[in-house]
Design a protein around this motif. Sequence first.
Motif, PDB file in Angstrom:
ATOM      1  N   GLN A 191     -10.494 -20.029  20.530  1.00  0.00           N
ATOM      2  CA  GLN A 191     -10.714 -19.842  19.104  1.00  0.00           C
ATOM      3  C   GLN A 191     -10.826 -21.184  18.392  1.00  0.00           C
ATOM      4  N   GLY A 192     -11.876 -21.328  17.564  1.00  0.00           N
ATOM      5  CA  GLY A 192     -12.122 -22.567  16.848  1.00  0.00           C
ATOM      6  C   GLY A 192     -11.545 -22.553  15.450  1.00  0.00           C
ATOM      7  N   CYS A 339      -4.679 -30.720  16.019  1.00  0.00           N
ATOM      8  CA  CYS A 339      -3.329 -31.236  15.827  1.00  0.00           C
ATOM      9  C   CYS A 339      -2.581 -30.241  14.939  1.00  0.00           C
ATOM     10  N   ALA A 340      -1.677 -29.461  15.545  1.00  0.00           N
ATOM     11  CA  ALA A 340      -0.962 -28.411  14.814  1.00  0.00           C
ATOM     12  C   ALA A 340       0.229 -29.020  14.076  1.00  0.00           C
ATOM     13  N   ALA A 366      -8.742 -26.655  10.803  1.00  0.00           N
ATOM     14  CA  ALA A 366      -8.961 -25.327  11.385  1.00  0.00           C
ATOM     15  C   ALA A 366      -7.858 -24.446  10.833  1.00  0.00           C
ATOM     16  N   GLY A 367      -8.094 -23.907   9.654  1.00  0.00           N
ATOM     17  CA  GLY A 367      -7.037 -23.227   8.930  1.00  0.00           C
ATOM     18  C   GLY A 367      -6.198 -24.217   8.153  1.00  0.00           C
ATOM     19  N   PHE A 373     -10.470 -32.152  15.476  1.00  0.00           N
ATOM     20  CA  PHE A 373     -11.404 -33.197  15.874  1.00  0.00           C
ATOM     21  C   PHE A 373     -12.488 -32.570  16.757  1.00  0.00           C
ATOM     22  N   ALA A 374     -13.753 -32.831  16.434  1.00  0.00           N
ATOM     23  CA  ALA A 374     -14.873 -32.349  17.246  1.00  0.00           C
ATOM     24  C   ALA A 374     -15.936 -33.432  17.317  1.00  0.00           C
ATOM     25  N   PRO A 375     -15.588 -34.572  17.904  1.00  0.00           N
ATOM     26  CA  PRO A 375     -16.515 -35.711  17.907  1.00  0.00           C
ATOM     27  C   PRO A 375     -17.623 -35.569  18.936  1.00  0.00           C
TER      28      PRO A 375
END
Length: 406
Positions: A191-192, A339-340, A366-367, A373-375
Amino acid sequence: MQVNRETFNDVMVPNYNPAAMVPVRGQGSRVWDQENVEYIDFAGGIAVNVLGHCHPALTSALLEQGNKLWHLSNVFTNEPALRLAAKLVDATFADKVYFANSGAEANEAALKLARRFMLDHHDEGKDEIIAFKQGFHGRTFFTVTVGGQPAYSDGFGPKPGGIIHGEYGNLAMLEDMMSNKTCAVMMEPMQGEGGIIVPEPEFVKGVRALCDKHNALLIFDEVQSGMGRTGKLFEYMNLDVTPDILTSAKSLGGGFPIGAMLTTAKIAESLKPGTHGSTYGGNPLACAVAEAAFDVINQQEVLDGVLLKEALFREHLARINNKYEVFTEIRGKGMLLGCALNEKYKGRARDFMVAANNEGLMCLVAGMNVVRFAPSLVIPEEDIIEGLARFEKGIAKLVSTPSDSK
């Protein structure tokens, strides 16, 4: 004509709230704004700029095809679309490909295909779609309803019916929900938007088994997890589970809008001429750029490099967290990491994103509780190290500021 961030407020529909700075130029993993301030890009256009900005293979393909043929419509086929489809088929479980313009359109096609297949091979009552809470599958009314986040689908009138939601990772709940009415289960194999949630492999295998038991189709939404982002061409390859239908977009075009739905020959037969279509889907320009992106991504050196870069990210994020104690865990795989935030900083993901931006780093959320991070898959190590140094500066300032002063 001079434009700036204020122009957005004057002329654009206010469904977005973009950053104060306006990017104007990018090269590799670096971006410059109107004031020539430099940023390192860990956002990747929301997991789209898979090879960074202005990658020579993509710009070359764009310029070459731009001087040949842009658009034809689906009255005709074209060479770039045929080459790209052949490469996708050769590299995956699929036999057939349908091209669209986005992930939402690819998912719309997948859902329509699943229902049409069941109508062809079973009966009208086998039309129930099961998806998962906190999932995300696009913003068309069908796909946003299938996505398990009511905040995105409420407020637009009656929703499409025959859609129910289980808890991601809860196999027992899914087993209770499934029946002979189940047409398909749609899921992200990671899940993204829902928080970069990596499922247990046993859960995914259990979903496959339940679909087989109930003669239902398994649809994998790999719009965010696919095209090399997790160190394999698609995430299903890491899970030893093969879906019946797979969707791709985002990284597929490396920044040029394109989506694709992949499936088997038997299932594909249900989309006969006239049952579905797209004016721009599969146009030569998009497919030429996507083919160039595919050729770069689908190299073992690039895919192996994704995991090496992930290890570097995790090493530095662990060091940062040991110092500032802001995260409970680092989630995700490859170049899709989350990073939660811990209880002390709960709900403040956007504050972290803004703090990073102020230090010259572009990242995502993400929420409300996960910094994402999606480099680029080919981001240089020095850009990772420098980007995380900027991230650390942002964190240092944020943690020294009381939350009620934000």
